[in-house]
Design a protein around this motif. Sequence first.
Motif, PDB file in Angstrom:
ATOM      1  N   VAL A 104      76.253  75.336   9.798  1.00  0.00           N
ATOM      2  CA  VAL A 104      77.487  75.781   9.134  1.00  0.00           C
ATOM      3  C   VAL A 104      77.524  75.237   7.708  1.00  0.00           C
ATOM      4  O   VAL A 104      78.567  74.795   7.215  1.00  0.00           O
ATOM      5  CB  VAL A 104      78.769  75.422   9.939  1.00  0.00           C
ATOM      6  CG1 VAL A 104      78.869  76.243  11.200  1.00  0.00           C
ATOM      7  CG2 VAL A 104      78.824  73.924  10.257  1.00  0.00           C
ATOM      8  N   GLY A 105      76.376  75.254   7.079  1.00  0.00           N
ATOM      9  CA  GLY A 105      76.290  74.874   5.676  1.00  0.00           C
ATOM     10  C   GLY A 105      76.432  73.395   5.383  1.00  0.00           C
ATOM     11  O   GLY A 105      76.848  73.024   4.282  1.00  0.00           O
ATOM     12  N   GLY A 106      76.109  72.554   6.344  1.00  0.00           N
ATOM     13  CA  GLY A 106      76.198  71.113   6.136  1.00  0.00           C
ATOM     14  C   GLY A 106      77.581  70.538   6.325  1.00  0.00           C
ATOM     15  O   GLY A 106      77.781  69.335   6.171  1.00  0.00           O
ATOM     16  N   ARG A 107      78.548  71.390   6.640  1.00  0.00           N
ATOM     17  CA  ARG A 107      79.920  70.914   6.874  1.00  0.00           C
ATOM     18  C   ARG A 107      79.976  70.166   8.203  1.00  0.00           C
ATOM     19  O   ARG A 107      79.176  70.398   9.092  1.00  0.00           O
ATOM     20  CB  ARG A 107      80.886  72.087   6.955  1.00  0.00           C
ATOM     21  CG  ARG A 107      81.007  72.925   5.722  1.00  0.00           C
ATOM     22  CD  ARG A 107      81.849  74.164   6.070  1.00  0.00           C
ATOM     23  NE  ARG A 107      81.943  75.097   4.986  1.00  0.00           N
ATOM     24  CZ  ARG A 107      81.084  76.089   4.756  1.00  0.00           C
ATOM     25  NH1 ARG A 107      80.045  76.266   5.535  1.00  0.00           N
ATOM     26  NH2 ARG A 107      81.256  76.906   3.737  1.00  0.00           N
ATOM     27  N   THR A 108      80.988  69.322   8.344  1.00  0.00           N
ATOM     28  CA  THR A 108      81.271  68.761   9.659  1.00  0.00           C
ATOM     29  C   THR A 108      81.963  69.854  10.477  1.00  0.00           C
ATOM     30  O   THR A 108      82.441  70.861   9.924  1.00  0.00           O
ATOM     31  CB  THR A 108      82.202  67.538   9.570  1.00  0.00           C
ATOM     32  OG1 THR A 108      83.485  67.960   9.103  1.00  0.00           O
ATOM     33  CG2 THR A 108      81.620  66.454   8.667  1.00  0.00           C
ATOM     34  N   ALA A 109      82.034  69.640  11.772  1.00  0.00           N
ATOM     35  CA  ALA A 109      82.731  70.602  12.625  1.00  0.00           C
ATOM     36  C   ALA A 109      84.187  70.739  12.187  1.00  0.00           C
ATOM     37  O   ALA A 109      84.721  71.842  12.101  1.00  0.00           O
ATOM     38  CB  ALA A 109      82.647  70.184  14.086  1.00  0.00           C
ATOM     39  N   ARG A 110      84.814  69.635  11.880  1.00  0.00           N
ATOM     40  CA  ARG A 110      86.227  69.654  11.447  1.00  0.00           C
ATOM     41  C   ARG A 110      86.390  70.472  10.167  1.00  0.00           C
ATOM     42  O   ARG A 110      87.288  71.295  10.050  1.00  0.00           O
ATOM     43  CB  ARG A 110      86.745  68.234  11.250  1.00  0.00           C
ATOM     44  CG  ARG A 110      88.177  68.212  10.728  1.00  0.00           C
ATOM     45  CD  ARG A 110      88.793  66.843  10.747  1.00  0.00           C
ATOM     46  NE  ARG A 110      89.081  66.527  12.158  1.00  0.00           N
ATOM     47  CZ  ARG A 110      88.781  65.377  12.748  1.00  0.00           C
ATOM     48  NH1 ARG A 110      88.206  64.408  12.080  1.00  0.00           N
ATOM     49  NH2 ARG A 110      89.072  65.168  14.011  1.00  0.00           N
ATOM     50  N   GLU A 111      85.507  70.261   9.200  1.00  0.00           N
ATOM     51  CA  GLU A 111      85.572  71.007   7.944  1.00  0.00           C
ATOM     52  C   GLU A 111      85.332  72.495   8.176  1.00  0.00           C
ATOM     53  O   GLU A 111      86.034  73.346   7.621  1.00  0.00           O
ATOM     54  CB  GLU A 111      84.529  70.477   6.960  1.00  0.00           C
ATOM     55  CG  GLU A 111      84.816  69.096   6.435  1.00  0.00           C
ATOM     56  CD  GLU A 111      83.634  68.471   5.721  1.00  0.00           C
ATOM     57  OE1 GLU A 111      83.879  67.513   4.966  1.00  0.00           O
ATOM     58  OE2 GLU A 111      82.485  68.915   5.906  1.00  0.00           O
ATOM     59  N   ALA A 112      84.336  72.802   8.988  1.00  0.00           N
ATOM     60  CA  ALA A 112      84.001  74.199   9.254  1.00  0.00           C
ATOM     61  C   ALA A 112      85.174  74.927   9.915  1.00  0.00           C
ATOM     62  O   ALA A 112      85.518  76.048   9.525  1.00  0.00           O
ATOM     63  CB  ALA A 112      82.750  74.281  10.132  1.00  0.00           C
ATOM     64  N   LEU A 113      85.794  74.293  10.884  1.00  0.00           N
ATOM     65  CA  LEU A 113      86.938  74.913  11.555  1.00  0.00           C
ATOM     66  C   LEU A 113      88.099  75.096  10.583  1.00  0.00           C
ATOM     67  O   LEU A 113      88.757  76.133  10.582  1.00  0.00           O
ATOM     68  CB  LEU A 113      87.367  74.073  12.757  1.00  0.00           C
ATOM     69  CG  LEU A 113      86.373  74.044  13.918  1.00  0.00           C
ATOM     70  CD1 LEU A 113      86.726  72.935  14.892  1.00  0.00           C
ATOM     71  CD2 LEU A 113      86.302  75.387  14.613  1.00  0.00           C
TER      72      LEU A 113
END
Length: 75
Positions: free
Chosen positions: A30-39
């Motif tokens: 997801v582009g290096g994002r954390t799961a929290r950031e991606a959501l």
Amino acid sequence: MRRSEFDRAVEREFGARSATLVSDLGLPGVGGRTAREALAEGIAPRDVWMALCVEMDVPVSHRHGAGRREPHARR
């Protein structure tokens, strides 16, 4: 997958580590994002779950249908 299913799947698969993984682990899927950031940026929970599974080497048998509630027994 709904957000609530994502949360249940992460908790079931990773237990006590789940909060740390969701907030700290960068996911290439997801582009290096954390799961929290991606959501938070609107990436579908299913895509975030799959990226987390790939990064953490979750067995394929644990990936599909994860987070769903058990159906209620009919009476």
